[in-house]
Design a protein around this motif. Structure first.
Motif, mmCIF file in Angstrom:
data_model
loop_
_atom_site.group_PDB
_atom_site.id
_atom_site.type_symbol
_atom_site.label_atom_id
_atom_site.label_comp_id
_atom_site.label_asym_id
_atom_site.label_seq_id
_atom_site.Cartn_x
_atom_site.Cartn_y
_atom_site.Cartn_z
ATOM 1 N N MET A 146 0.831 -1.215 0.000
ATOM 2 C CA MET A 146 0.000 0.000 0.000
ATOM 3 C C MET A 146 0.857 1.254 0.000
ATOM 4 S SD MET A 146 -3.109 1.046 -0.089
ATOM 5 C CE MET A 146 -4.085 2.489 0.232
ATOM 6 N N GLY A 147 1.960 1.216 0.813
ATOM 7 C CA GLY A 147 2.850 2.368 0.877
ATOM 8 C C GLY A 147 3.473 2.675 -0.471
ATOM 9 N N GLN A 148 3.840 1.608 -1.212
ATOM 10 C CA GLN A 148 4.441 1.780 -2.536
ATOM 11 C C GLN A 148 3.444 2.396 -3.509
ATOM 12 O OE1 GLN A 148 5.978 -1.851 -4.191
ATOM 13 N NE2 GLN A 148 7.122 -0.803 -5.794
ATOM 14 N N ASN A 149 2.188 1.951 -3.438
ATOM 15 C CA ASN A 149 1.151 2.520 -4.305
ATOM 16 C C ASN A 149 0.915 3.983 -3.985
ATOM 17 O OD1 ASN A 149 0.764 0.110 -5.630
ATOM 18 N ND2 ASN A 149 -0.886 -0.578 -4.281
ATOM 19 N N ASP A 150 0.954 4.313 -2.691
ATOM 20 C CA ASP A 150 0.784 5.709 -2.280
ATOM 21 C C ASP A 150 1.910 6.579 -2.823
ATOM 22 O OD1 ASP A 150 -1.525 5.119 -0.968
ATOM 23 O OD2 ASP A 150 -0.624 5.028 1.038
ATOM 24 N N LEU A 151 3.131 6.036 -2.759
ATOM 25 C CA LEU A 151 4.294 6.780 -3.253
ATOM 26 C C LEU A 151 4.196 7.014 -4.754
ATOM 27 C CD1 LEU A 151 7.069 7.982 -2.516
ATOM 28 C CD2 LEU A 151 8.072 5.740 -3.021
ATOM 29 N N MET A 152 3.792 5.962 -5.487
ATOM 30 C CA MET A 152 3.629 6.100 -6.936
ATOM 31 C C MET A 152 2.519 7.085 -7.275
ATOM 32 S SD MET A 152 4.697 5.236 -9.920
ATOM 33 C CE MET A 152 5.706 3.770 -9.639
ATOM 34 N N GLY A 153 1.416 7.023 -6.519
ATOM 35 C CA GLY A 153 0.307 7.954 -6.744
ATOM 36 C C GLY A 153 0.717 9.388 -6.485
ATOM 37 N N THR A 154 1.504 9.598 -5.422
ATOM 38 C CA THR A 154 1.991 10.947 -5.107
ATOM 39 C C THR A 154 2.893 11.467 -6.217
ATOM 40 O OG1 THR A 154 1.919 10.456 -2.740
ATOM 41 C CG2 THR A 154 3.260 12.334 -3.421
ATOM 42 N N ALA A 155 3.778 10.586 -6.712
ATOM 43 C CA ALA A 155 4.690 10.978 -7.791
ATOM 44 C C ALA A 155 3.916 11.330 -9.060
ATOM 45 C CB ALA A 155 5.678 9.844 -8.069
ATOM 46 N N GLU A 156 2.883 10.540 -9.391
ATOM 47 C CA GLU A 156 2.081 10.826 -10.583
ATOM 48 C C GLU A 156 1.304 12.129 -10.418
ATOM 49 O OE1 GLU A 156 -0.020 7.012 -10.918
ATOM 50 O OE2 GLU A 156 0.955 6.790 -12.861
ATOM 51 N N ASP A 157 0.808 12.366 -9.195
ATOM 52 C CA ASP A 157 0.111 13.634 -8.925
ATOM 53 C C ASP A 157 1.052 14.818 -9.117
ATOM 54 O OD1 ASP A 157 -2.222 12.319 -8.376
ATOM 55 O OD2 ASP A 157 -1.984 12.353 -6.189
ATOM 56 N N PHE A 158 2.295 14.653 -8.666
ATOM 57 C CA PHE A 158 3.294 15.716 -8.830
ATOM 58 C C PHE A 158 3.557 15.984 -10.307
ATOM 59 C CE2 PHE A 158 7.719 16.914 -9.630
ATOM 60 C CZ PHE A 158 7.778 18.118 -8.932
ATOM 61 N N ALA A 159 3.694 14.903 -11.096
ATOM 62 C CA ALA A 159 3.940 15.045 -12.534
ATOM 63 C C ALA A 159 2.763 15.756 -13.208
ATOM 64 C CB ALA A 159 4.173 13.675 -13.171
ATOM 65 N N ASP A 160 1.540 15.390 -12.834
ATOM 66 C CA ASP A 160 0.352 16.037 -13.407
ATOM 67 C C ASP A 160 0.285 17.516 -13.025
ATOM 68 O OD1 ASP A 160 -0.502 13.733 -14.637
ATOM 69 O OD2 ASP A 160 -1.798 13.114 -12.983
ATOM 70 N N GLN A 161 0.628 17.808 -11.772
ATOM 71 C CA GLN A 161 0.622 19.196 -11.306
ATOM 72 C C GLN A 161 1.687 20.008 -12.044
ATOM 73 O OE1 GLN A 161 -1.500 20.689 -9.367
ATOM 74 N NE2 GLN A 161 -0.442 22.668 -9.337
ATOM 75 N N PHE A 162 2.860 19.399 -12.218
ATOM 76 C CA PHE A 162 3.945 20.061 -12.959
ATOM 77 C C PHE A 162 3.483 20.392 -14.376
ATOM 78 C CE2 PHE A 162 7.444 19.658 -15.995
ATOM 79 C CZ PHE A 162 8.337 20.602 -15.515
ATOM 80 N N LEU A 163 2.800 19.450 -15.013
ATOM 81 C CA LEU A 163 2.339 19.656 -16.383
ATOM 82 C C LEU A 163 1.281 20.751 -16.456
ATOM 83 C CD1 LEU A 163 2.662 18.696 -19.264
ATOM 84 C CD2 LEU A 163 0.933 16.945 -18.843
ATOM 85 N N ARG A 164 0.386 20.798 -15.469
ATOM 86 C CA ARG A 164 -0.648 21.841 -15.463
ATOM 87 C C ARG A 164 -0.020 23.235 -15.318
ATOM 88 N NH1 ARG A 164 -3.802 17.932 -12.689
ATOM 89 N NH2 ARG A 164 -2.978 18.592 -10.662
ATOM 90 N N VAL A 165 0.976 23.333 -14.446
ATOM 91 C CA VAL A 165 1.610 24.631 -14.179
ATOM 92 C C VAL A 165 2.445 25.101 -15.363
ATOM 93 C CG1 VAL A 165 3.325 25.804 -12.725
ATOM 94 C CG2 VAL A 165 1.602 24.325 -11.674
ATOM 95 N N THR A 166 3.080 24.141 -16.060
ATOM 96 C CA THR A 166 4.048 24.508 -17.105
ATOM 97 C C THR A 166 3.520 24.332 -18.526
ATOM 98 O OG1 THR A 166 4.984 22.265 -17.118
ATOM 99 C CG2 THR A 166 5.978 23.867 -15.601
ATOM 100 N N LYS A 167 2.253 23.920 -18.686
ATOM 101 C CA LYS A 167 1.769 23.534 -20.021
ATOM 102 C C LYS A 167 1.835 24.670 -21.039
ATOM 103 C CE LYS A 167 -3.163 24.321 -19.078
ATOM 104 N NZ LYS A 167 -4.496 23.682 -19.050
ATOM 105 N N GLN A 168 1.799 25.933 -20.558
ATOM 106 C CA GLN A 168 1.832 27.059 -21.487
ATOM 107 C C GLN A 168 3.202 27.224 -22.151
ATOM 108 O OE1 GLN A 168 -0.778 28.876 -22.426
ATOM 109 N NE2 GLN A 168 -2.105 27.672 -21.096
ATOM 110 N N TYR A 169 4.264 26.955 -21.373
ATOM 111 C CA TYR A 169 5.598 27.207 -21.933
ATOM 112 C C TYR A 169 6.487 25.964 -22.050
ATOM 113 C CZ TYR A 169 6.501 27.599 -16.879
ATOM 114 O OH TYR A 169 6.550 27.394 -15.524
ATOM 115 N N LEU A 170 6.021 24.817 -21.540
ATOM 116 C CA LEU A 170 6.831 23.592 -21.639
ATOM 117 C C LEU A 170 7.158 23.198 -23.080
ATOM 118 C CD1 LEU A 170 8.205 21.340 -20.016
ATOM 119 C CD2 LEU A 170 6.064 20.042 -20.144
#
Length: 269
Positions: free
Chosen positions: A1-25
């Motif tokens: 469960m801890g590993q799934n939580d870590l992967m989910g957190t990492a994917e959430d971070f990647a999605d958040q990064f993409l939302r913030v940077t999508k205009q200039y990435l």
């Protein structure tokens, strides 16, 4: 469960990064991708005589043909970079840059050097992704017009681009018994496979961007070497080639893996 939580957190971070940077990435990705062509085109100008003499002595083709080769590289690369950055005739620019890669592969005997050949193929993978992006932009001009499912050529360009990009990382594997090298090889290989098959693609590509950028700054710090030493040019060449592959990976993050990927197939399951 801890590993799934870590992967989910990492994917959430990647999605958040993409939302913030999508205009200039995508702009950053394109600039990184063409950086090696830009640097090489400028170098052709400042090292005109050296490049001409090298081609002449290697191939015995004469002053005129060698000069034409240098001029073609200079104009082809700089023109292609300007067109890509200005978003004009991008597909023509990509085909022109493909031609430059092929020409240099033959002229500088890269075909027989596996490391440099794989890096040139990785560079071609980045251009394939740029072609796929330009097709997306062309189709978006006709928004609202009924179309078939995403065109196969674009999907396979993205697949080919992803697979070729990971060749860069195969040149970074170190076959020695140190713990750090073994760990780096295992993690790097796992990330390469994920990008190639298109599974957790954005997260894997973003992780590779961070890893590759750190390796690039550490190992290819050409600015620490005096300009007159040959190692300066070697490290500079490696640095900008690596930046171009980083640009290709950023395009993967911005565009997604495309239709031929496990991420896309998961949506149908």
């Amino acid at each position: 469960m801890g590993q799934n939580d870590l992967m989910g957190t990492a994917e959430d971070f990647a999605d958040q990064f993409l939302r913030v940077t999508k205009q200039y990435l995508p702009h950053v990705a394109r600039l990184c991708l063409i950086s090696t062509f830009l640097e090489d085109g400028v170098r052709m100008w400042f090292q005109w005589g050296e490049q001409r003499d090298y081609i002449d002595s290697t191939w015995g083709c004469g002053y005129l043909v060698a000069s034409t080769f240098v001029l073609l590289n200079l104009l082809g690369q700089l023109t292609g970079c300007i067109l890509v950055l200005s978003r004009n005739f991008v597909q023509h620019a990509c085909f022109g840059l493909f031609g430059i890669i092929a020409l240099q592969t033959i002229a500088y005997s890269i075909l027989w050097d596996l490391k440099f050949l794989m890096r040139n193929l990785a560079l071609g993978g980045g251009l394939l992704l740029l072609l796929a992006e330009s097709r997306s932009e062309g189709k978006s001009m006709f928004a609202g017009v009924p179309t078939m499912r995403e065109s196969s050529p674009k999907q396979y360009m993205q697949l080919g681009g992803r697979v070729l990009l990971v060749l860069m990382f195969m040149t970074l594997l170190h076959f020695d018994a140190s713990f750090f090298s073994i760990l780096q090889n295992i993690v790097g290989t796992a990330l390469m496979i994920l990008v190639a098959i298109g599974f957790k693609t954005k997260l894997a590509a973003l992780t590779l961007v961070v890893w590759l950028f750190a390796i690039n700054v550490y190992f290819n710090a050409f600015w620490t070497i005096p300009v007159y030493k040959p190692m300066h040019d070697f490290l500079k060449y490696d640095f900008f080639q690596t930046m171009s592959v980083i640009g290709g990976l950023l395009l993967v993050v911005a565009l997604g893996p495309g239709g031929v990927s496990m991420d896309e197939k998961k949506k149908e399951w």
